[in-house]
Design a protein around this motif. Structure first.
Motif, PDB file in Angstrom:
ATOM      1  N   CYS A  44       3.915  11.890  -1.050  1.00 42.91           N
ATOM      2  CA  CYS A  44       3.251  13.100  -1.552  1.00 42.91           C
ATOM      3  C   CYS A  44       2.643  14.025  -2.286  1.00 42.91           C
ATOM      4  O   CYS A  44       3.392  14.159  -3.383  1.00 42.91           O
ATOM      5  CB  CYS A  44       3.984  14.304  -0.563  1.00 42.91           C
ATOM      6  SG  CYS A  44       3.299  15.723  -0.068  1.00 42.91           S
ATOM      7  N   LYS A  45       1.537  14.207  -2.774  1.00 44.29           N
ATOM      8  CA  LYS A  45       0.561  15.356  -3.371  1.00 44.29           C
ATOM      9  C   LYS A  45       1.551  16.485  -3.396  1.00 44.29           C
ATOM     10  O   LYS A  45       0.749  17.069  -2.025  1.00 44.29           O
ATOM     11  CB  LYS A  45      -1.033  14.703  -3.129  1.00 44.29           C
ATOM     12  CG  LYS A  45      -1.542  14.135  -3.219  1.00 44.29           C
ATOM     13  CD  LYS A  45      -3.032  14.363  -3.015  1.00 44.29           C
ATOM     14  CE  LYS A  45      -3.469  12.846  -3.187  1.00 44.29           C
ATOM     15  NZ  LYS A  45      -5.051  12.442  -3.131  1.00 44.29           N
ATOM     16  N   PRO A  46       1.400  17.302  -4.628  1.00 41.03           N
ATOM     17  CA  PRO A  46       1.100  16.934  -5.997  1.00 41.03           C
ATOM     18  C   PRO A  46       2.565  16.345  -6.090  1.00 41.03           C
ATOM     19  O   PRO A  46       3.449  16.317  -5.587  1.00 41.03           O
ATOM     20  CB  PRO A  46       1.342  18.658  -6.845  1.00 41.03           C
ATOM     21  CG  PRO A  46       2.036  19.267  -5.768  1.00 41.03           C
ATOM     22  CD  PRO A  46       1.843  19.268  -4.378  1.00 41.03           C
ATOM     23  N   PHE A  47       2.364  14.674  -6.974  1.00 40.35           N
ATOM     24  CA  PHE A  47       3.588  14.170  -6.845  1.00 40.35           C
ATOM     25  C   PHE A  47       4.626  14.709  -8.201  1.00 40.35           C
ATOM     26  O   PHE A  47       3.984  15.118  -9.190  1.00 40.35           O
ATOM     27  CB  PHE A  47       3.391  12.491  -7.095  1.00 40.35           C
ATOM     28  CG  PHE A  47       1.824  12.340  -7.713  1.00 40.35           C
ATOM     29  CD1 PHE A  47       1.911  12.311  -8.957  1.00 40.35           C
ATOM     30  CD2 PHE A  47       1.235  12.327  -7.564  1.00 40.35           C
ATOM     31  CE1 PHE A  47       1.109  12.220 -10.170  1.00 40.35           C
ATOM     32  CE2 PHE A  47      -0.100  11.685  -8.310  1.00 40.35           C
ATOM     33  CZ  PHE A  47      -0.041  11.558  -9.040  1.00 40.35           C
TER      34      PHE A  47
ATOM     35  N   ILE B 261       1.198  -1.134  -0.046  1.00 39.76           N
ATOM     36  CA  ILE B 261       0.027  -0.058   0.087  1.00 39.76           C
ATOM     37  C   ILE B 261       1.263   1.106   0.523  1.00 39.76           C
ATOM     38  O   ILE B 261       1.648   1.416   0.613  1.00 39.76           O
ATOM     39  CB  ILE B 261      -1.077  -0.478   0.876  1.00 39.76           C
ATOM     40  CG1 ILE B 261      -1.499  -1.164   1.306  1.00 39.76           C
ATOM     41  CG2 ILE B 261      -1.905   1.128   1.295  1.00 39.76           C
ATOM     42  CD1 ILE B 261      -2.416  -1.533   2.720  1.00 39.76           C
ATOM     43  N   ILE B 262       0.605   1.843  -1.115  1.00 43.12           N
ATOM     44  CA  ILE B 262       1.242   3.495  -0.995  1.00 43.12           C
ATOM     45  C   ILE B 262       0.487   4.860  -0.761  1.00 43.12           C
ATOM     46  O   ILE B 262      -0.627   4.624  -1.609  1.00 43.12           O
ATOM     47  CB  ILE B 262       1.889   3.282  -2.833  1.00 43.12           C
ATOM     48  CG1 ILE B 262       3.179   1.956  -2.712  1.00 43.12           C
ATOM     49  CG2 ILE B 262       2.456   5.085  -2.637  1.00 43.12           C
ATOM     50  CD1 ILE B 262       3.763   2.631  -3.745  1.00 43.12           C
ATOM     51  N   ALA B 263       0.515   4.896   0.739  1.00 46.06           N
ATOM     52  CA  ALA B 263      -0.447   6.227   0.329  1.00 46.06           C
ATOM     53  C   ALA B 263       0.353   7.777  -0.528  1.00 46.06           C
ATOM     54  O   ALA B 263       1.556   8.262  -0.634  1.00 46.06           O
ATOM     55  CB  ALA B 263       0.014   6.945   2.246  1.00 46.06           C
ATOM     56  N   VAL B 264      -1.163   7.860  -1.178  1.00 48.09           N
ATOM     57  CA  VAL B 264      -0.250   9.479  -2.201  1.00 48.09           C
ATOM     58  C   VAL B 264      -1.585  10.524  -1.442  1.00 48.09           C
ATOM     59  O   VAL B 264      -2.361  10.277  -1.735  1.00 48.09           O
ATOM     60  CB  VAL B 264      -1.394   8.948  -3.362  1.00 48.09           C
ATOM     61  CG1 VAL B 264      -0.878   9.772  -4.603  1.00 48.09           C
ATOM     62  CG2 VAL B 264      -0.428   7.683  -3.757  1.00 48.09           C
ATOM     63  N   THR B 265      -0.844  11.256  -0.440  1.00 53.73           N
ATOM     64  CA  THR B 265      -2.144  12.144  -0.037  1.00 53.73           C
ATOM     65  C   THR B 265      -1.433  13.157   0.588  1.00 53.73           C
ATOM     66  O   THR B 265       0.217  13.498  -0.634  1.00 53.73           O
ATOM     67  CB  THR B 265      -1.951  11.592   1.051  1.00 53.73           C
ATOM     68  OG1 THR B 265      -2.855  12.046   2.312  1.00 53.73           O
ATOM     69  CG2 THR B 265      -0.617  11.423   2.154  1.00 53.73           C
TER      70      THR B 265
END
Length: 143
Positions: A126-129, A101-105
């Motif tokens: 971290c967003k924006p990525f 699981i990769i957190a994209v947040t």
């Protein structure tokens, strides 16, 4: 495809390009913003992955159990189940525990990162990525 609990018929088809490798890894993208899911689907297609998307936590659990993705890209701020709680639920299921699981947040404080990793996330973006960093991270966890 994006799955949603908005209604029984709310399933959206995302355009998928040509197969880029013999067996495309299946990536589940979870975000409560349909535009973010469509963008992620296009990006994953460029990376040679198949993508299925979910707009909320409850739907995510159903899709994970039904489709057994190779990787999960998870937004932490969801409308029904907090992403941290969702990670705990996924990691408690012996059939799902090994799915990375990769957190994209957009949660970017050191405390947020710590909570995300303590919950069981494999990685964090971290967003924006940056697309290059996203691709490197995804490939690292798929292979």
């Amino acid at each position: 495809m994006i799955y949603s609990t908005l209604s029984a018929d709310s399933e959206y088809t995302l355009s998928m390009g040509q197969n880029k490798i013999d067996k495309q890894p299946l990536v589940l993208a979870v975000d409560d913003d349909i535009d973010n899911l469509e963008l992620m689907s296009q990006i994953l297609d460029l990376f040679g992955c198949s993508c299925v998307g979910a707009l909320d936590g409850k739907t995510t659990l159903g899709v994970i159990r039904d489709r057994q993705p190779d990787l999960i890209l998870l937004d932490i701020c969801l409308p029904d189940i907090n992403g941290i709680e969702l990670i705990y639920q996924i990691k408690q299921d012996p059939k799902l525990v090994d799915i990375p699981i990769i957190a994209v947040t957009s949660l970017a404080t050191p405390e947020d990162r710590d909570r995300i990793f303590l919950a069981g996330c494999t990685d964090y973006i971290c967003k924006p990525f940056n697309l290059d960093n996203l691709e490197i991270t995804i490939r690292r966890h798929l292979h």
